[in-house]
Design a protein around this motif. Structure first.
Motif, PDB file in Angstrom:
ATOM      1  N   GLU A 532      -1.932   9.189  -3.389  1.00  0.00           N
ATOM      2  CA  GLU A 532      -1.289   7.884  -3.544  1.00  0.00           C
ATOM      3  C   GLU A 532      -1.823   7.134  -4.780  1.00  0.00           C
ATOM      4  O   GLU A 532      -1.111   6.367  -5.413  1.00  0.00           O
ATOM      5  CB  GLU A 532      -1.496   7.001  -2.296  1.00  0.00           C
ATOM      6  N   TYR A 565       4.118  17.308  -7.935  1.00  0.00           N
ATOM      7  CA  TYR A 565       4.151  16.279  -6.889  1.00  0.00           C
ATOM      8  C   TYR A 565       4.893  15.042  -7.393  1.00  0.00           C
ATOM      9  O   TYR A 565       5.625  14.385  -6.649  1.00  0.00           O
ATOM     10  CB  TYR A 565       2.728  15.907  -6.471  1.00  0.00           C
ATOM     11  N   THR A 569       8.360  12.508  -6.111  1.00  0.00           N
ATOM     12  CA  THR A 569       8.402  11.044  -5.961  1.00  0.00           C
ATOM     13  C   THR A 569       9.550  10.432  -6.765  1.00  0.00           C
ATOM     14  O   THR A 569       9.704   9.218  -6.789  1.00  0.00           O
ATOM     15  CB  THR A 569       7.071  10.409  -6.406  1.00  0.00           C
TER      16      THR A 569
END
Length: 633
Positions: A532, A565, A569
């Motif tokens: 995060e 990754y 997103t």
């Protein structure tokens, strides 16, 4: 109705997990300190043995050993320092990373202390395998005196084998480490118990008055003896460095339930044996065991010393990785030997350096007796550094008043300085080896840190600010670069200026991609960064985006994985139509650079040996373009 049973099962699982971690820590964390009884008491007896030893001297000596273990290992490391962690990670560089966040005017002093501590640990990583394996194999002399000449070749063979298997990873082997070392501690404790009855007066050693009287009566010889007594706590630094692998509670449980009792019983047994049979002074550890048990004990001791060596080598790999990520060492090839545990790594260049150093020490000193004199300095030096840094830690992080911090830590520092002074007396007998190693490693790390700072400043002077460059390059004119399809990712250490590779691409190829990403990779002063917190994205214009990737200093800097990754997103790009542009600098030495010429040349040599960024950051090999430039440093 089922809640009590569920609670019981959860508690049972928790206890089993704690036991498994504690058992694992016995092998990795306590392997080094567990081999000390092989040589510590024997070496401590030598300075006082020339005209025979008295009962009070033996009791005083064992008392010194027990209380050294109690004060330095139990109080300083197990109960105090294990709480001084950086998000669960321990060790000198981890502590340095934590303290430099809040350092005021003494950042340079802290940095120097941290580098010296790390350098001493690397020196220790060479001496430990050499001394431990030699001292274990020397037990063969008692089994078969004719094998005396084979001790060095056998030791060299074992050490070469140990370093050869490093690339396979420690995961599989480490499952056996804990149980084997646990058996070793039980055998040591049993050997001690069997001989305490030789002379029960040895139990008086628990009274610290005998230790104090010994030092007062022996005067200068007592200081020399202290240098050998300190061998009882070698390996205590590994306790702190390996904190992140096991956690505080398992390490503490292992110490209090097995390691400390076994060591104490063994030293008491060695003392009682020498009281009854003074002739056993030549090798009190092995002479505790009957003839039939000697060979099995030698084999077990050799296994324990290999495990102890493994722990220090693994610690050196972790320390070097921290050093690279914190900017104290150039990039090196890091291989991950476990798919699940990122702590299990292998650094080929460090492995080779340690192997060469260890073999040179074995061939140069030829016996554990000679090598023991060289050993204490690196360990005591590292401990003094840790205590000085801990003083800063308790003031800054735990908010201790300065007077209270001094009252608690000053006696400990004074004791360690006495031990350091005792070990420095051995400089001419081989103690110069760790001192020389520490100086070399410190200079190397300091040079890299200083050189990269100078290089950054020099290139920044000629760099073009990104905020003025983007409007200029996007402006439609006859001289505007040709627009080509695809995504170009430019790696840079300074997101405020236009990357050199981007400037060269426009200058020489006269092209600009449809989408351009200026990518900065940052290592933060904490061990791990969550997914995060990994990304920071800023869209500057239609064609330019700034991305910052953040990694912890204990994590692999896998850029391809992080970008994959990022696609999930919502950041759209196709890896197969993406090009990675890297700037490669050819460094030219300059006497006016701010560093002496020799340091310039050292920095350039280190820069030339650094691993290729595309390998280090795990970039797709067929998508990387490198553009070079000359920089005078």
């Amino acid at each position: 109705m089922g809640h009590p049973a569920e609670h019981h099962d959860a508690e049972k699982t928790k206890v089993q997990g704690l036991f498994a971690l504690a058992l694992g820590s016995v092998g990795v964390v306590y392997g080094d300190i567990g081999t000390s009884p092989l040589y510590a008491f024997r070496e401590a007896l030598k300075p006082i043995a020339h005209d025979g030893v008295t009962e009070l001297e033996i009791i005083g000596l064992i008392s010194l050993m027990i209380w050294t273990l109690t004060i330095i290992v139990t109080f300083k490391y197990v109960l105090f320092l294990l709480r001084a962690d950086n998000d669960g990670e321990g060790g000198t560089l981890s502590l340095l990373a934590l303290l430099t966040k809040s350092a005021n005017g003494h950042r340079a002093v802290l940095m120097l202390l941290g580098l010296i501590g790390a350098a001493l640990f690397l020196g220790d990583a060479m001496i430990t395998p050499a001394l431990s394996v030699l001292s274990a194999v020397e037990g063969l002399k008692l089994v078969a005196p004719s094998m005396s000449s084979a001790v060095v070749p056998i030791s060299v063979g074992i050490l070469i084998g140990l370093f050869a298997i490093q690339s396979k990873g420690t995961g599989l082997v480490s499952r056996f480490f804990g149980p084997i070392t646990a058996v070793w501690f039980i055998v040591m404790g049993a050997g001690g118990v069997a001989h305490i009855s030789d002379d029960y007066s040895i139990l008086a050693s628990f009274n610290p008055v005998y230790a104090v009287e010994f030092m007062l009566n022996e005067s200068f010889v007592g200081i020399v003896v202290l240098g050998a007594v300190f061998l009882t706590v070698t390996g205590a630094e590994a306790l702190y460095a390996d904190l992140g692998h096991f956690g505080r509670r398992p390490i503490q449980w292992a110490w209090f339930t097995l390691v400390f009792p076994a060591l104490t019983l063994n030293y008491l047994g060695q003392g009682a044996l020498v009281l009854k049979h003074p002739e056993a002074m030549s090798d009190p550890f092995y002479l505790m065991f009957p003839q039939w048990a000697l060979l099995p004990v030698v084999i077990l001791a050799t296994a324990a010393t290999i495990i102890a060596s493994q722990a220090v080598i693994t610690g050196a790999f972790s320390l070097v990785r921290q050093g690279i990520h914190l900017g104290y060492l150039p990039r090196m090839q890091i291989q991950f030997t476990s798919e699940t545990n990122t702590g299990q790594i292998f650094l080929p260049s460090v492995n080779t350096l340690l192997l060469v150093g260890v073999i040179a020490l074995v061939l140069g000193f030829e016996s554990s007796e000679s090598l023991a004199t060289a050993y204490g300095i690196s360990v005591t030096g590292a401990m003094v550094v840790t205590t000085l840094m801990a003083f800063e830690f308790v003031r800054v992080k735990w908010k201790w008043p300065q007077t209270f911090a001094i009252c608690i830590l000053a006696p400990l520092l004074a004791l360690e300085l006495v031990f350091l002074g005792a070990n420095l007396l051995k400089v001419h007998d081989g103690g110069w080896v760790p001192v020389m190693m520490a100086i070399i490693f410190t200079i190397v790390m300091w040079t890299w840190k200083r050189g990269t700072a100078i290089l950054f400043e020099k290139t920044r002077r000629i760099d073009v600010p990104l905020e003025t460059f983007i409007p200029m390059v996007e402006k439609k004119s006859d001289h505007a670069p040709v627009s080509v399809p695809g995504v170009a990712i430019f790696l840079t250490s300074d997101p405020e200026t236009a990357p050199a590779a981007l400037l060269h691409n426009i200058k020489h190829n006269h092209v600009l991609h449809e989408k351009n990403v200026v990518l900065t990779i940052i290592t933060v002063n904490k061990p791990r960064v969550s997914l995060e917190e990994r990304f920071k994205i800023e869209k500057v214009s239609e064609r330019f985006t700034l991305i910052e990737l953040r990694f912890g200093f204990m994590q692999s800097h896998n850029v391809s994985q992080a970008l994959a990754y990022l696609r999930k997103t919502g950041f759209k790009f196709d890896i197969m139509s993406t090009s990675f542009y890297l700037g490669r600098r050819k460094l030219v030495p300059d006497a006016e650079s701010g560093m002496p010429m020799w340091q310039d040349r050292l920095f350039i040599a280190m820069a030339n040996t650094a691993t290729d960024p595309s390998d280090y950051f795990h970039l797709p090999a067929n998508r990387v373009v490198e553009l070079g430039s000359h920089v005078i440093i």
